[in-house]
Write an enzyme that holds these catalytic residues in place. Structure first.
Site, short mmCIF file in Angstrom:
data_model
loop_
_atom_site.label_atom_id
_atom_site.label_comp_id
_atom_site.label_asym_id
_atom_site.label_seq_id
_atom_site.Cartn_x
_atom_site.Cartn_y
_atom_site.Cartn_z
N GLY A 309 2.90 -2.99 -8.66
CA GLY A 309 2.40 -2.69 -10.00
C GLY A 309 1.08 -1.95 -10.00
O GLY A 309 0.92 -0.93 -10.69
N ASP A 310 0.11 -2.44 -9.23
CA ASP A 310 -1.20 -1.78 -9.24
C ASP A 310 -1.14 -0.43 -8.56
O ASP A 310 -1.82 0.52 -8.96
CB ASP A 310 -2.28 -2.68 -8.62
CG ASP A 310 -1.93 -3.18 -7.23
OD1 ASP A 310 -0.77 -3.02 -6.81
OD2 ASP A 310 -2.82 -3.75 -6.57
N CYS A 311 -0.31 -0.30 -7.52
CA CYS A 311 -0.16 0.99 -6.84
C CYS A 311 0.48 2.01 -7.78
O CYS A 311 0.11 3.20 -7.78
CB CYS A 311 0.68 0.84 -5.58
SG CYS A 311 -0.04 -0.25 -4.35
N GLU A 314 -2.30 3.01 -10.28
CA GLU A 314 -3.29 3.89 -9.65
C GLU A 314 -2.65 5.22 -9.26
O GLU A 314 -3.31 6.27 -9.31
CB GLU A 314 -3.90 3.21 -8.42
CG GLU A 314 -4.70 1.95 -8.71
CD GLU A 314 -6.02 2.20 -9.44
OE1 GLU A 314 -6.43 3.38 -9.56
OE2 GLU A 314 -6.65 1.22 -9.87
#
Length: 583
Positions: A309-311, A314
């Site tokens: 999710g964070d990748c 970003e």
């Protein structure tokens, strides 16, 4: 004990004599025996030693593969667990269910004598099951867990070993093997991480030593090997390529000097585009307990097959930033439909609380942590929600909405509103946020503050932002920098590095958060002092020094992010130059 025993055994298997290595082997063995012997190795080590034949399977707590046959609505179904957790215990349950033991060689027989303080045949394996050295014990078993394992060992295991219940064990092992094969194929035999990769490979070898799967597994071991300054190691992932690239892009663009690095940015942009996942994993995702991955970005490379999710957030942010640069500097922008795919995936990952977990939705309850059997890690059973992942989602979606205000505007606004509430709810009483993916309160607070401000909060209208800034300023060292120890992650208490040494990465995070929150308007002196620390740390060749480890996961496992030492000083100094000195 965990690392000492496994390293000792590995060296013996590689041909090192029991008293070789200029005395190192003798010292290691002495330490093992002085600390109770190899029965005190944590459960993951017990599994490996059992496979080798230097520890008995009866000395392991139960890992019944039959769990994979349970109905999914039960909260303890493995499909509801965090993907890293279930992917490790998947092949472990196969090995346990098979009670597989490799060939008993002379070295194995010798290790049975070398690793224990008593004769091998006299070891009480019932007692050994729950033994764990105090040096390794981070998460002690609650009493209810010990009762559970004892009942499974005493009643359930003997039952499934007898006909007709042995048919259930066979069916469970077949089901587990299908899930192993699915993971292998959909990750191009990389698997989600090195632990399940080598265990999956072993399971495939047990199933068929001459299979194509074994050959493909062997060909990808090298993806995990990393030659560092002090020797060859095995990565905790097949790298952090995508993650490092998207952060580096933001750092370079943050300097406002992108025209000087056009070739680098073009190549980074190309890598970002080729790393985005264009389709979901194969088959019916619900049958394999997979979330959608189309439009997502992995932590490492596209071959890894797991969208984080964070990748993804970003990656989306970096792609949007690069799309705003001239073609001559950054190259062709990512296609609009692929940006939409990324947004769709991010929105699908928000939990009802407003928070975002690491790979999937949170599928079960935190009370399941009571059955965390690892001893050495914390918070592994479910995919918890994190300030870092939630903040990254806000930042990526907000950046997207500025450029594409017409696409799912109401969904995005609602998502950001809920995410902001989640971040505020996660703030601790001292104003900090606990960071789960790097060390620690400095990292979490950088994400907390940045997420709130990106979502529309300001220092003036948000108590959470003010408290976050006050926390960071209270931790600034007399030198002007910040230096947080990995001990913060373990003890959950902010701890400075010994002798109050500044760390350039912690300092970069704190500067970025404070600048974003408008510290320059209130009092720029803390920023000036911090910038001097970074400037004075740079070496003659332009590199920044590698300092104490700053990566972490599951509270107690530290990981190295070697690129951070350059990314965050450059990023912080670039933003400092443009938003403080030139403002």
């Amino acid at each position: 004990m965990f690392c000492t025993v496994l390293n000792y055994v590995s060296l013996r298997l590689l041909g090192q004599e029991m008293d070789g290595g200029d005395g190192a082997m003798h010292k290691a063995r002495t330490w093992i025996l002085d600390h109770g012997g190899a029965t005190y190795i944590p459960s993951w080590g017990k599994c490996w030693l059992s496979v080798l034949g230097v520890y008995e399977w009866d000395g392991n707590n139960s890992l019944p593969p039959e769990l994979w046959l349970l109905p999914y609505f039960l909260p303890i179904h493995p499909g509801r667990m965090w993907c890293h957790c279930r992917m490790v215990y998947l092949p472990m349950s196969y090995l346990y269910g098979k009670r597989f033991i490799g060939p008993i060689s002379g070295v194995v027989l010798s290790l049975r004598k070398e690793l224990y303080n008593q004769a091998y045949h006299q070891i009480d394996w019932n007692l050994a099951r729950n033994q764990c050295s105090k040096e390794d014990l981070y998460f002690p078993h609650p009493l209810i867990q010990d009762i559970l394992w004892k009942c499974l060992h005493k009643f359930a295991e003997p039952l499934v070993m007898q006909w007709p219940f042995s048919k259930l064990r066979s069916r469970a092992l077949s089901t587990v093997m299908k899930h192993i094969e699915y993971e292998d194929v959909n990750t191009n035999y990389l698997c989600i991480g090195p632990v399940n990769k080598v265990m999956n490979m072993l399971c495939c070898w047990i199933d068929d030593p001459n299979s194509t799967a074994v050959k493909r597994h062997l060909s990808r071991i090298k993806d995990y090997l990393w030659v560092a300054e002090d020797g060859m190691k095995m990565n905790g992932y097949n790298g952090s390529q995508l993650w490092d690239v998207v952060l580096a892009v933001q750092a370079i663009v943050g300097t406002n000097l992108p025209q000087e690095y056009d070739l680098m940015l073009k190549r980074a942009h190309q890598f970002i585009k080729m790393s985005q996942m264009s389709k979901d994993s194969s088959g019916d995702l619900s049958c394999w307990y997979r979330h959608s991955s189309k439009g997502g970005w992995p932590f490492s490379t596209a071959d890894n097959g797991w969208a984080a999710g964070d990748c993804t957030a970003e990656g989306l942010k970096a792609a949007l930033i690069l799309s705003q640069l001239p073609y001559e500097i950054a190259g062709q922008a990512l296609e609009q439909n692929k940006l939409y795919d990324a947004v769709n995936l991010i929105l699908s990952l928000q939990n009802s609380s407003g928070g975002f977990a690491s790979y999937e939705l949170t599928r079960s309850n935190a009370w399941l942590e009571m059955i965390n059997p690892s001893e050495i890690f914390g918070d592994i059973i479910i995919d918890y929600q994190y300030v870092e992942c939630t903040s990254a989602a806000i930042q990526g979606l907000k950046q997207f909405s500025k450029l594409y205000p017409g696409y799912r505007r109401k969904n995005i606004e609602a998502c950001i509103k809920k995410a902001l509430h989640f971040i505020e709810s996660m703030q601790l009483s001292d104003g900090s946020w606990y960071g789960s993916w790097a060390v620690c309160y400095t990292y979490g607070t950088w994400f907390g503050i940045t997420g709130l401000i990106t979502g529309g909060k300001t220092y003036e209208n948000s108590l959470a932002v003010r408290k976050g800034c006050e926390f960071l300023l209270s931790k600034q060292l007399p030198s002007g920098g910040w230096g947080e120890s990995y001990l913060s992650s373990q003890a959950k208490v902010y701890t400075n590095i010994g002798k109050d040494v500044s760390h350039i990465v912690n300092t970069g995070w704190a500067m970025l958060a404070l600048i974003e929150a408008g510290q320059a308007k209130r009092d720029p002196n803390p920023l000036h002092r911090a910038a001097k620390v970074l400037i004075n740390s740079q070496m003659a060749n332009g590199d920044f020094p590698q300092q104490e480890i700053v990566g972490v996961f599951n509270k107690n496992c530290m990981i190295s992010y070697s690129a951070y030492r350059n990314i965050f000083p450059i990023w912080a100094l670039g933003v400092y130059l443009n938003k403080v000195l030139k403002a």
